[in-house]
Design a protein around this motif. Sequence first.
Motif, PDB file in Angstrom:
ATOM      1  N   GLY A  97       0.831  -1.206   0.000  1.00  0.00           N
ATOM      2  CA  GLY A  97       0.000   0.000   0.000  1.00  0.00           C
ATOM      3  C   GLY A  97       0.859   1.247   0.000  1.00  0.00           C
ATOM      4  N   VAL A  98       0.916   1.935   1.149  1.00  0.00           N
ATOM      5  CA  VAL A  98       1.710   3.156   1.291  1.00  0.00           C
ATOM      6  C   VAL A  98       2.939   2.854   2.134  1.00  0.00           C
ATOM      7  CG1 VAL A  98       1.777   5.524   2.160  1.00  0.00           C
ATOM      8  CG2 VAL A  98      -0.332   4.629   1.124  1.00  0.00           C
ATOM      9  N   VAL A  99       4.100   3.201   1.596  1.00  0.00           N
ATOM     10  CA  VAL A  99       5.356   3.028   2.338  1.00  0.00           C
ATOM     11  C   VAL A  99       5.892   4.414   2.685  1.00  0.00           C
ATOM     12  CG1 VAL A  99       7.683   2.073   2.339  1.00  0.00           C
ATOM     13  CG2 VAL A  99       5.856   0.881   1.115  1.00  0.00           C
ATOM     14  N   PHE A 100       6.161   4.629   3.951  1.00  0.00           N
ATOM     15  CA  PHE A 100       6.714   5.881   4.459  1.00  0.00           C
ATOM     16  C   PHE A 100       8.194   5.659   4.723  1.00  0.00           C
ATOM     17  CE2 PHE A 100       6.904   8.641   8.546  1.00  0.00           C
ATOM     18  CZ  PHE A 100       7.500   9.686   7.863  1.00  0.00           C
ATOM     19  N   HIS A 101       9.051   6.312   3.922  1.00  0.00           N
ATOM     20  CA  HIS A 101      10.497   6.159   4.014  1.00  0.00           C
ATOM     21  C   HIS A 101      11.103   7.369   4.729  1.00  0.00           C
ATOM     22  CE1 HIS A 101      10.397   3.203   0.554  1.00  0.00           C
ATOM     23  NE2 HIS A 101       9.355   3.943   0.242  1.00  0.00           N
ATOM     24  N   ILE A 102      11.939   7.133   5.713  1.00  0.00           N
ATOM     25  CA  ILE A 102      12.669   8.204   6.386  1.00  0.00           C
ATOM     26  C   ILE A 102      14.146   7.968   6.117  1.00  0.00           C
ATOM     27  CG2 ILE A 102      13.172   9.337   8.584  1.00  0.00           C
ATOM     28  CD1 ILE A 102      10.460   8.283   9.562  1.00  0.00           C
ATOM     29  N   ALA A 103      14.738   8.833   5.287  1.00  0.00           N
ATOM     30  CA  ALA A 103      16.108   8.641   4.814  1.00  0.00           C
ATOM     31  C   ALA A 103      17.115   9.160   5.826  1.00  0.00           C
ATOM     32  CB  ALA A 103      16.301   9.356   3.482  1.00  0.00           C
ATOM     33  N   TYR A 113      17.305   4.645  -3.483  1.00  0.00           N
ATOM     34  CA  TYR A 113      17.191   3.186  -3.509  1.00  0.00           C
ATOM     35  C   TYR A 113      15.952   2.737  -2.734  1.00  0.00           C
ATOM     36  CZ  TYR A 113      21.935   2.610  -5.390  1.00  0.00           C
ATOM     37  OH  TYR A 113      23.059   2.626  -6.190  1.00  0.00           O
ATOM     38  N   SER A 114      15.743   3.327  -1.572  1.00  0.00           N
ATOM     39  CA  SER A 114      14.591   2.960  -0.750  1.00  0.00           C
ATOM     40  C   SER A 114      13.298   3.206  -1.520  1.00  0.00           C
ATOM     41  CB  SER A 114      14.621   3.786   0.549  1.00  0.00           C
ATOM     42  OG  SER A 114      13.765   3.237   1.523  1.00  0.00           O
ATOM     43  N   PHE A 115      13.209   4.377  -2.154  1.00  0.00           N
ATOM     44  CA  PHE A 115      12.033   4.684  -2.982  1.00  0.00           C
ATOM     45  C   PHE A 115      11.867   3.691  -4.118  1.00  0.00           C
ATOM     46  CE2 PHE A 115      11.455   6.492  -7.262  1.00  0.00           C
ATOM     47  CZ  PHE A 115      10.053   6.491  -7.288  1.00  0.00           C
ATOM     48  N   ALA A 116      12.943   3.434  -4.865  1.00  0.00           N
ATOM     49  CA  ALA A 116      12.859   2.572  -6.040  1.00  0.00           C
ATOM     50  C   ALA A 116      12.381   1.178  -5.668  1.00  0.00           C
ATOM     51  CB  ALA A 116      14.215   2.506  -6.748  1.00  0.00           C
ATOM     52  N   VAL A 117      12.860   0.657  -4.553  1.00  0.00           N
ATOM     53  CA  VAL A 117      12.425  -0.670  -4.100  1.00  0.00           C
ATOM     54  C   VAL A 117      10.942  -0.645  -3.761  1.00  0.00           C
ATOM     55  CG1 VAL A 117      12.648  -2.364  -2.247  1.00  0.00           C
ATOM     56  CG2 VAL A 117      14.693  -1.421  -3.302  1.00  0.00           C
ATOM     57  N   GLY A 118      10.529   0.349  -2.967  1.00  0.00           N
ATOM     58  CA  GLY A 118       9.120   0.437  -2.609  1.00  0.00           C
ATOM     59  C   GLY A 118       8.227   0.583  -3.826  1.00  0.00           C
ATOM     60  N   PHE A 119       8.669   1.390  -4.789  1.00  0.00           N
ATOM     61  CA  PHE A 119       7.865   1.649  -5.985  1.00  0.00           C
ATOM     62  C   PHE A 119       7.739   0.413  -6.860  1.00  0.00           C
ATOM     63  CE2 PHE A 119       7.607   2.948 -10.467  1.00  0.00           C
ATOM     64  CZ  PHE A 119       6.444   3.699 -10.440  1.00  0.00           C
ATOM     65  N   VAL A 120       8.856  -0.224  -7.191  1.00  0.00           N
ATOM     66  CA  VAL A 120       8.808  -1.345  -8.130  1.00  0.00           C
ATOM     67  C   VAL A 120       8.104  -2.558  -7.528  1.00  0.00           C
ATOM     68  CG1 VAL A 120      10.964  -2.597  -7.595  1.00  0.00           C
ATOM     69  CG2 VAL A 120      10.187  -2.383  -9.985  1.00  0.00           C
ATOM     70  N   LEU A 121       7.982  -2.594  -6.197  1.00  0.00           N
ATOM     71  CA  LEU A 121       7.286  -3.701  -5.556  1.00  0.00           C
ATOM     72  C   LEU A 121       5.784  -3.443  -5.417  1.00  0.00           C
ATOM     73  CD1 LEU A 121       9.893  -4.781  -2.848  1.00  0.00           C
ATOM     74  CD2 LEU A 121       9.297  -5.961  -4.969  1.00  0.00           C
ATOM     75  N   GLY A 122       5.295  -2.332  -6.024  1.00  0.00           N
ATOM     76  CA  GLY A 122       3.855  -2.135  -6.124  1.00  0.00           C
ATOM     77  C   GLY A 122       3.250  -1.171  -5.133  1.00  0.00           C
ATOM     78  N   ASN A 123       4.066  -0.311  -4.515  1.00  0.00           N
ATOM     79  CA  ASN A 123       3.576   0.569  -3.466  1.00  0.00           C
ATOM     80  C   ASN A 123       3.563   2.035  -3.874  1.00  0.00           C
ATOM     81  OD1 ASN A 123       3.457  -1.445  -1.113  1.00  0.00           O
ATOM     82  ND2 ASN A 123       5.553  -1.710  -1.866  1.00  0.00           N
ATOM     83  N   ASN A 125       4.632   5.770  -2.343  1.00  0.00           N
ATOM     84  CA  ASN A 125       5.793   6.068  -1.499  1.00  0.00           C
ATOM     85  C   ASN A 125       5.841   7.522  -1.072  1.00  0.00           C
ATOM     86  OD1 ASN A 125       7.690   3.466  -1.876  1.00  0.00           O
ATOM     87  ND2 ASN A 125       6.603   3.907  -3.773  1.00  0.00           N
ATOM     88  N   ILE A 126       5.945   7.727   0.236  1.00  0.00           N
ATOM     89  CA  ILE A 126       6.199   9.049   0.817  1.00  0.00           C
ATOM     90  C   ILE A 126       7.623   9.009   1.349  1.00  0.00           C
ATOM     91  CG2 ILE A 126       5.561  10.714   2.607  1.00  0.00           C
ATOM     92  CD1 ILE A 126       2.733   9.412   2.523  1.00  0.00           C
ATOM     93  N   VAL A 127       8.481   9.865   0.814  1.00  0.00           N
ATOM     94  CA  VAL A 127       9.911   9.800   1.135  1.00  0.00           C
ATOM     95  C   VAL A 127      10.354  11.108   1.785  1.00  0.00           C
ATOM     96  CG1 VAL A 127      12.230   9.408   0.237  1.00  0.00           C
ATOM     97  CG2 VAL A 127      10.261   8.321  -0.880  1.00  0.00           C
ATOM     98  N   ARG A 128      10.811  11.002   3.014  1.00  0.00           N
ATOM     99  CA  ARG A 128      11.442  12.154   3.658  1.00  0.00           C
ATOM    100  C   ARG A 128      12.896  12.195   3.214  1.00  0.00           C
ATOM    101  NH1 ARG A 128      12.231  13.334  10.165  1.00  0.00           N
ATOM    102  NH2 ARG A 128      13.503  15.204   9.906  1.00  0.00           N
ATOM    103  N   LEU A 129      13.257  13.251   2.482  1.00  0.00           N
ATOM    104  CA  LEU A 129      14.601  13.378   1.912  1.00  0.00           C
ATOM    105  C   LEU A 129      15.639  13.646   2.992  1.00  0.00           C
ATOM    106  CD1 LEU A 129      13.627  15.674  -1.099  1.00  0.00           C
ATOM    107  CD2 LEU A 129      14.176  13.240  -1.221  1.00  0.00           C
ATOM    108  N   VAL A 162       5.788  10.885  -3.481  1.00  0.00           N
ATOM    109  CA  VAL A 162       5.954  12.151  -2.774  1.00  0.00           C
ATOM    110  C   VAL A 162       7.359  12.203  -2.194  1.00  0.00           C
ATOM    111  CG1 VAL A 162       5.288  13.510  -0.742  1.00  0.00           C
ATOM    112  CG2 VAL A 162       3.520  12.505  -2.201  1.00  0.00           C
ATOM    113  N   PHE A 163       8.123  13.226  -2.572  1.00  0.00           N
ATOM    114  CA  PHE A 163       9.428  13.504  -1.978  1.00  0.00           C
ATOM    115  C   PHE A 163       9.298  14.839  -1.242  1.00  0.00           C
ATOM    116  CE2 PHE A 163      12.221  11.242  -5.433  1.00  0.00           C
ATOM    117  CZ  PHE A 163      11.678  10.024  -5.054  1.00  0.00           C
ATOM    118  N   LEU A 164       9.719  14.884   0.010  1.00  0.00           N
ATOM    119  CA  LEU A 164       9.558  16.116   0.764  1.00  0.00           C
ATOM    120  C   LEU A 164      10.582  16.215   1.895  1.00  0.00           C
ATOM    121  CD1 LEU A 164       6.380  15.801   3.055  1.00  0.00           C
ATOM    122  CD2 LEU A 164       7.729  13.885   2.251  1.00  0.00           C
ATOM    123  N   ARG A 165      10.694  17.419   2.419  1.00  0.00           N
ATOM    124  CA  ARG A 165      11.523  17.672   3.599  1.00  0.00           C
ATOM    125  C   ARG A 165      10.660  18.339   4.669  1.00  0.00           C
ATOM    126  NH1 ARG A 165      16.057  19.065   0.000  1.00  0.00           N
ATOM    127  NH2 ARG A 165      17.748  17.573   0.387  1.00  0.00           N
TER     128      ARG A 165
END
Length: 412
Positions: A97-103, A113-123, A125-129, A162-165
């Motif tokens: 579903g939704v993966v929240f990544h904190i880099a 890399y974290s985003f790409a994995v989450g995305f290609v696996l069908g999710n 992605n909200i990524v804190r840069l 979503v990429f954000l700070r």
Amino acid sequence: MQKSGGAAIPMELNFNELQFHIGSRKTVERMPELPAGRPFEEERIAFLNEVSKRLLSDKESKAYSDVVTFAFWIRKANMEKEKNAFLSDHRLRMGRGVVFHIAPSNVAVNYAYSFAVGFVLGNANIVRLPSREFRQTELINRAVSEALRQEEAYRKWGDYIVFLRYGRKKEINDYFSSICNVRVIWGGDKAIGEIRKSELPPRAGEITFADRYSICIVDAEEYLNTKDKERLAQDFYNDTYFTDQNACTSPRLVCWMGEHKRIEEAKEVFWEKLWETVERKYPFQPVQYVDKLTNSCLAAAAIEGIQVIRMKDNRIVRIELEKMTPRIQEYRGDSGVFYEYELGDVMELALICNEKLQTIAVWGDEKKVLPLIESGVKGIDRVVKIGKTMEFGFVWDGYDLRERLTRKVTKY
């Protein structure tokens, strides 16, 4: 966060505190309703391949080896290879579903890399840069943004990215944690503890990549017989200096194996070749000189029987150990601070192979590490060649991300 009937209701969020680089408030608010996708869908692979092509054709991107490495990793050929290996045994799986990544704040490309994995696996992605600004981050964000904006076939993926700070505010972590299905945290132990104060929904999962470190083992005879020692110096430089030794994959202890005389010969050449590479490529700041001097002095005062090896300057700081001790973890430096030890037996390393030890980089026969792993130590998740420590994979820190970021559907 409020609750109704046992389910968490997302709190209100002040979106003015968010700095969006890709996506918007509307993107975030729609994400929980998006359908999950199949892992390695052709259209997702095609989108990542488009980002790859843009990065590899960008003259500025080519100046950053970590960006180029990422671009090669997400290209179609590599994703298809991963797809075939995974789906042969896992045919009916869906994204979570939704993966929240904190880099991590101090590594430029990790978030991608974290985003790409989450995305290609069908999710989605909200990524804190990373909080620290890197040119590499800007280049990757630009390639992703252009692919979404300029290619009509890929515009729909804008709903999933979503990429954000934002600042270190618990209420913001609370909100994103409340709407995610998996939370992925990259950071130090203290940072993970703080983020874990933000509650997850009952069925949400979490993957934490905590504070860890890596070491290196060099067979002296193998090294002296190496023809291209300059290339090996460059590879070791990429493993260490390229991230200022801040990456968990960066070796901080160099262990030598072999006859003492040959080890001494190998050391002299190895460090000289590395110094030449560092002197040519690594831009030092005055504060780094001071920090490295301070670190070596603290270590010398605290750890019995160590010796700081004199070099031309402190572009490289070498701290020789008389005996193996786990205390080297307490005085880990960066920007080129290396402990050094002459191994009589690989089992001497058992003393430091706790859960904090991630990677062993090897120059020589990698099988020599097997007795250590098979002895039951709690550490060591990767054994790789020097120059390969930064190479990312779907299995990382002992976690199979393909399993953790997808949901298996069973049939009877």
